[in-house]
Design an enzyme around this catalytic site. Structure first.
Site: not given
Ligand code: NAD
Length: 367
Positions: A183, A79, A179, A181
């Site tokens: 994913v 990382k 969440g 977002g």
């Molecule tokens: P993202 O930033 O697009 O989405 C996260 C969402 O969570 C946002 O819409 C945000 O507003 C919301 N959020 C933040 N705090 C919150 C809370 N307290 N309550 C409710 N919602 C809240 O991120 P992402 O890419 O969708 O990733 C989501 C999770 O999955 C993260 O933990 C990330 O590390 C993990 N992850 C993502 C990927 C990927 O392919 N993007 C891969 C592995 C793991």
């Protein structure tokens, strides 16, 4: 002090990258390269202290080792964190300077996008080093991993339902998704496509509205998500949401979502086990994104990516079986599965194969 920390976490190498002219202060942590080059995202964050940046990069890189090992990938864990504010401190020089530090590691560390970083930042890094994945499709990259992470999460959910209930038909269950977002939205979409009942929350009201209006999910408030009477809790926002405060509120039977580091600590995993709540270890469930970028080395192929993602079903099932066999919590079973693979593959690294001339011949043989 520092070496004591590394001895405890098991890291191979930590590189401090400094270029004052470019405003670069970054740390690359290479946790373990027994299975292959250390791969893990690049994060930019205004860490209050250097110690917090170091803690973060050490913790995240170790998780990448476990994730790759359980996923069956020939990759190690690494990382990189940049100490800085993504809103104000970005520049071409900064990212190109970091790219040169990554290049100097000669393929031991491969980077990708993470929190605070976008595609245009990665384009600068890519100008200085080949050791980048998740680059834009125009460069032969794999693009946004989120739909694949969601698809992989569905495989983890099916494996969990099968283990707990012997029936993995999504339409028969209800889900609480925290969440919506990149994913989370995809996860809600894929669950709704199978006619599952879905509750959803997000700090962004517009994200929740989309899930309600476009997908037919039911909105719940931020704090109420922990009390929802649903079969499966799917953390898809932040880490640390499964903790001593939230666990007593849960009526869920299963926890399976995409967020990284869902358990606040190991004790929370133990407590879930005591309460009979099945926890599908996060790094086994959310490996879809990593699997997707790993295919870039061989020339990206969407069908191959989806096939690989379906192995998450078996990986999660194997973890549950180890937990049952050894009477241990699932978080520990996942760690053991990862460590066993690293140990076994580490022992086949003889004989010496002689000179290996090509490192990235058309990105076909990175590992
Ligand atoms: P993202 O930033 O697009 O989405 C996260 C969402 O969570 C946002 O819409 C945000 O507003 C919301 N959020 C933040 N705090 C919150 C809370 N307290 N309550 C409710 N919602 C809240 O991120 P992402 O890419 O969708 O990733 C989501 C999770 O999955 C993260 O933990 C990330 O590390 C993990 N992850 C993502 C990927 C990927 O392919 N993007 C891969 C592995 C793991």
């Amino acid at each position: 002090m520092l070496f004591e920390k590394l001895a405890h976490s098991g890291h191979e190498e930590v590189v401090f990258c400094h270029n004052p002219d470019a405003g670069l202060r970054a740390i690359i942590a290479i946790h373990n390269t027994i299975l292959g080059p250390a791969l893990g995202g690049l994060r930019m964050w205004p860490y209050p202290t250097e110690e917090e940046a170091l803690e973060d990069v050490l913790r995240l890189s170790r998780t990448m080792t476990l994730k790759a090992a359980v996923a069956g990938l020939n990759l190690g864990g690494g990382k990189c964190v940049i100490l800085g504010d993504p809103a104000t401190d970005k520049s071409e020089a900064l990212f190109r300077s970091l790219g040169r530090f990554i290049e100097s590691l000669n393929g031991r560390y491969i980077t990708a996008e993470d929190v605070g970083i976008d595609v245009s930042d990665m384009e600068y890094v890519f100008q200085e080093t080949d050791n980048v994945v998740g680059v834009h499709q125009v460069h032969g990259g794999s693009g946004d991993p989120a739909p694949f992470t969601a698809y992989g999460t569905i495989q983890g959910i099916r494996a969990s339902l099968h283990h707990r209930f012997g029936n993995e038909n999504l339409a028969d269950y209800s889900f609480a998704v925290q969440g919506a977002g990149h994913v989370g939205f995809e996860l809600v979409r894929q669950l709704r496509a199978q006619e599952a009942k879905v509750f959803v929350t997000d700090i962004q009201e517009s994200s929740v509205d989309r899930c309600v209006e476009e997908l037919g999910a039911e909105a719940v408030s931020l704090d109420d998500i922990y009390d929802v009477e649903a079969d499966v809790f799917c953390p898809s926002a932040l880490g640390g949401v499964v903790n001593a405060d939230t666990i007593p509120r849960f009526r869920f039977k299963i926890i399976c979502g995409s967020a990284n580091n869902q358990l606040a600590d190991d004790e929370s995993g133990d407590e879930l086990n005591r309460r009979g709540i099945l926890y599908a270890p996060d790094y086994a469930v959310n490996a879809g994104g990593l699997m997707n970028v790993s295919i870039e080395f061989e020339g990206y192929n969407r069908e191959r990516a989806k096939r690989m993602m379906r192995t998450i079903y078996d990986n999660v099932g194997t973890i549950f079986e180890i937990a049952r066999r050894d009477s241990i919590p699932t978080w520990l079973a996942a760690n053991r599965l990862a460590e066993q693979r690293i140990d076994a593959i580490g022992k086949i690294k003889m004989p010496y194969l002689g000179h290996q001339p090509h490192r990235f011949p058309g990105r076909k043989r990175a590992y």
